[in-house]
Motif scaffolding. Structure first.
Motif, mmCIF file in Angstrom:
data_model
loop_
_atom_site.group_PDB
_atom_site.id
_atom_site.type_symbol
_atom_site.label_atom_id
_atom_site.label_comp_id
_atom_site.label_asym_id
_atom_site.label_seq_id
_atom_site.Cartn_x
_atom_site.Cartn_y
_atom_site.Cartn_z
ATOM 1 N N SER A 62 -2.069 -3.298 7.244
ATOM 2 C CA SER A 62 -2.267 -2.710 5.913
ATOM 3 C C SER A 62 -3.664 -2.100 5.788
ATOM 4 O O SER A 62 -3.851 -1.069 5.141
ATOM 5 C CB SER A 62 -2.046 -3.762 4.823
ATOM 6 N N ALA A 84 -9.462 0.201 -0.129
ATOM 7 C CA ALA A 84 -8.913 -1.161 -0.098
ATOM 8 C C ALA A 84 -10.019 -2.159 -0.461
ATOM 9 O O ALA A 84 -10.901 -2.442 0.353
ATOM 10 C CB ALA A 84 -8.349 -1.466 1.298
ATOM 11 N N LEU A 87 0.828 -1.203 0.000
ATOM 12 C CA LEU A 87 0.000 0.000 0.000
ATOM 13 C C LEU A 87 0.866 1.258 0.000
ATOM 14 O O LEU A 87 0.458 2.290 -0.538
ATOM 15 C CB LEU A 87 -0.960 -0.003 1.190
ATOM 16 N N PHE A 120 -6.742 -0.006 -4.181
ATOM 17 C CA PHE A 120 -5.986 -1.259 -4.199
ATOM 18 C C PHE A 120 -7.001 -2.393 -4.313
ATOM 19 O O PHE A 120 -7.833 -2.584 -3.428
ATOM 20 C CB PHE A 120 -5.149 -1.402 -2.923
ATOM 21 N N ALA A 172 -4.384 1.820 4.961
ATOM 22 C CA ALA A 172 -5.277 2.276 3.887
ATOM 23 C C ALA A 172 -6.256 3.329 4.407
ATOM 24 O O ALA A 172 -6.481 4.367 3.764
ATOM 25 C CB ALA A 172 -6.035 1.084 3.300
#
Length: 237
Positions: free
Chosen positions: A185, A196, A158, A175, A189
């Motif tokens: 992660s 995400a 990320l 993503f 985000a």
């Protein structure tokens, strides 16, 4: 008896009127033809011009109608392709190559009304796989990772996307993956405004939910410890 006579009388009168109209029409057509022959040298430019205008109008109408039919068939084809794309299962997505997955994500963006969408993935993609503009005009950069469902997206991936957002000057970074995000992660985000899209959200997007609607559930949907245990059991980790 008198009523029937009156009815027959009215019918005969109507037939006489129709016959008179036909005669008048035939006489008018004959007279017009005679005048056209007599004065042909004078009227032919006007007749020719009228025929040319009529022909041009007919040709334009035919072209317009053909264009409408072609555009209509094209729209129908695109709708059918969008429906087919929505009917892809995640198992079929798992069987795609990385390039095919990027093309799928680009197609889903176009389906949702994004413009200027293009795939830029490759050796020198600067951390982006797809770029374009959202329906509201904002620019978007997308990173696509078609990993096995047993994998996990780490924070460093990320961070690469965040760098791509700066490089491309994008308003939104997305993503998209076929697996799940690690807790760090996922937090990364949310802290940096990255959308995400994990496996479950990809399934929703693939089946008709719009990309922007996923912003409402960003950072959610990966479940608790029991959900993660079922995930490991389902995918054999």
């Amino acid at each position: 008896m008198a009523g029937r006579k009156r009815g027959r009388g009215r019918g005969a009168a109507a037939r006489r009127r129709r016959a008179a109209r036909l005669k008048a029409t035939a006489a008018g057509a004959g007279l017009s033809l005679i005048l056209l022959v007599l004065f042909w040298s004078t009227v032919w430019p006007y007749v020719t011009g009228a025929l040319v205008v009529f022909g041009a109008g007919a040709a334009c109408w035919w072209l317009w109608r053909t264009d409408r039919l072609v555009r209509g068939r094209d729209r129908l084809w695109r709708q059918e392709e969008a429906v087919k794309a929505g009917h892809r299962t995640l198992a079929e997505v798992d069987a795609m190559t990385g390039t095919e997955f990027e093309e799928l994500v680009a197609a889903l963006c176009r389906r949702d009304g994004c413009t200027e969408v293009r795939r830029v993935g490759g050796a020198n993609d600067n951390g982006a796989d797809v770029v374009g503009r959202l329906p509201d005009g904002r620019s978007v950069v997308v990173q696509c990772k078609r990993y096995t469902p047993t994998s996990t997206i780490a924070s460093r991936e990320l961070r690469d996307l965040l760098g791509a957002k700066v490089h491309f000057g994008a308003d939104l970074a997305v993503f998209v993956t076929t697996t799940r995000f690690s807790r760090p992660s996922e937090r990364f985000a949310l802290q940096h405004g990255i959308l995400a899209v994990h496996r479950d959200h990809l399934g929703l997007w693939n089946n008709g939910a719009s990309l922007l609607s996923l912003t409402e559930v960003n950072g959610r949907g990966q479940g608790d410890s029991r959900h993660r245990a079922r995930w490991k059991q389902a995918y054999g980790r």
